[in-house]
Motif scaffolding. Sequence first.
Motif, PDB file in Angstrom:
ATOM      1  N   CYS A 145      -5.912  -5.867   4.707  1.00 19.85           N
ATOM      2  CA  CYS A 145      -6.064  -4.405   4.706  1.00 19.85           C
ATOM      3  C   CYS A 145      -6.929  -3.958   5.879  1.00 19.85           C
ATOM      4  O   CYS A 145      -6.570  -3.030   6.618  1.00 19.85           O
ATOM      5  CB  CYS A 145      -6.694  -3.919   3.403  1.00 19.85           C
ATOM      6  SG  CYS A 145      -5.612  -3.947   1.963  1.00 19.85           S
ATOM      7  N   HIS A 174       2.794   1.369  -3.563  1.00 16.85           N
ATOM      8  CA  HIS A 174       2.039   1.388  -4.821  1.00 16.85           C
ATOM      9  C   HIS A 174       0.684   2.086  -4.732  1.00 16.85           C
ATOM     10  O   HIS A 174       0.124   2.462  -5.762  1.00 16.85           O
ATOM     11  CB  HIS A 174       1.826  -0.039  -5.335  1.00 16.85           C
ATOM     12  CG  HIS A 174       3.107  -0.772  -5.547  1.00 16.85           C
ATOM     13  ND1 HIS A 174       3.941  -0.525  -6.620  1.00 16.85           N
ATOM     14  CD2 HIS A 174       3.716  -1.726  -4.806  1.00 16.85           C
ATOM     15  CE1 HIS A 174       4.997  -1.307  -6.540  1.00 16.85           C
ATOM     16  NE2 HIS A 174       4.894  -2.042  -5.449  1.00 16.85           N
ATOM     17  N   GLY A 175       0.156   2.187  -3.563  1.00 16.52           N
ATOM     18  CA  GLY A 175      -1.146   2.831  -3.397  1.00 16.52           C
ATOM     19  C   GLY A 175      -0.946   4.236  -2.870  1.00 16.52           C
ATOM     20  O   GLY A 175       0.146   4.631  -2.460  1.00 16.52           O
ATOM     21  N   ARG A 218      -3.116   5.398  -0.419  1.00 22.25           N
ATOM     22  CA  ARG A 218      -3.461   5.140   0.977  1.00 22.25           C
ATOM     23  C   ARG A 218      -4.418   3.958   0.997  1.00 22.25           C
ATOM     24  O   ARG A 218      -4.867   3.500  -0.050  1.00 22.25           O
ATOM     25  CB  ARG A 218      -4.121   6.364   1.620  1.00 22.25           C
ATOM     26  CG  ARG A 218      -5.421   6.754   0.926  1.00 22.25           C
ATOM     27  CD  ARG A 218      -6.171   7.824   1.693  1.00 22.25           C
ATOM     28  NE  ARG A 218      -7.328   8.314   0.982  1.00 22.25           N
ATOM     29  CZ  ARG A 218      -8.490   7.678   0.853  1.00 22.25           C
ATOM     30  NH1 ARG A 218      -8.661   6.479   1.371  1.00 22.25           N
ATOM     31  NH2 ARG A 218      -9.495   8.211   0.191  1.00 22.25           N
ATOM     32  N   TYR A 219      -4.759   3.491   2.170  1.00 24.80           N
ATOM     33  CA  TYR A 219      -5.798   2.473   2.289  1.00 24.80           C
ATOM     34  C   TYR A 219      -7.138   3.095   1.905  1.00 24.80           C
ATOM     35  O   TYR A 219      -7.403   4.262   2.212  1.00 24.80           O
ATOM     36  CB  TYR A 219      -5.913   1.976   3.740  1.00 24.80           C
ATOM     37  CG  TYR A 219      -4.818   1.037   4.175  1.00 24.80           C
ATOM     38  CD1 TYR A 219      -4.954  -0.338   3.994  1.00 24.80           C
ATOM     39  CD2 TYR A 219      -3.667   1.511   4.776  1.00 24.80           C
ATOM     40  CE1 TYR A 219      -3.961  -1.215   4.401  1.00 24.80           C
ATOM     41  CE2 TYR A 219      -2.672   0.646   5.187  1.00 24.80           C
ATOM     42  CZ  TYR A 219      -2.822  -0.716   4.996  1.00 24.80           C
ATOM     43  OH  TYR A 219      -1.837  -1.574   5.396  1.00 24.80           O
ATOM     44  N   ILE A 229       0.851  -1.206   0.000  1.00 29.53           N
ATOM     45  CA  ILE A 229       0.000   0.000   0.000  1.00 29.53           C
ATOM     46  C   ILE A 229       0.880   1.247   0.000  1.00 29.53           C
ATOM     47  O   ILE A 229       0.637   2.199  -0.751  1.00 29.53           O
ATOM     48  CB  ILE A 229      -0.950   0.017   1.219  1.00 29.53           C
ATOM     49  CG1 ILE A 229      -1.969  -1.123   1.154  1.00 29.53           C
ATOM     50  CG2 ILE A 229      -1.659   1.374   1.369  1.00 29.53           C
ATOM     51  CD1 ILE A 229      -3.035  -1.015   0.103  1.00 29.53           C
TER      52      ILE A 229
END
Length: 108
Positions: free
Chosen positions: A73, A17-18, A20-21, A14
Amino acid sequence: MNLADAQKAVDDWINAHGVRYFNELTNMAQLTEEVGEVARIIARRYGEQSEKESDKEKDLGEELADVVFVVLCLANQTGIDLQAAFDKKMDIKTKRDHDRHQQNPKLK
């Protein structure tokens, strides 16, 4: 990989690559969607529903992994140590259900 390592791997992913959650409600909806995809495969592949041509290439393992990812998650963002929670659950089930299933005539 144990659950603690899996939680860290998801958190690392996360963060790398992301952005945020997703919030908890979005992840709950995502989990429901992923479980639905697992149910669809099982209903058609192992149940009484016929499998559509478009469903035959779906990978049950991949869909189960999607479920696990979203569960990890949710555990991360709600501060749950999933390894500790799972170990506790296994202990409870072992004590509570030690003989229960063995004595169930429906399972014989």
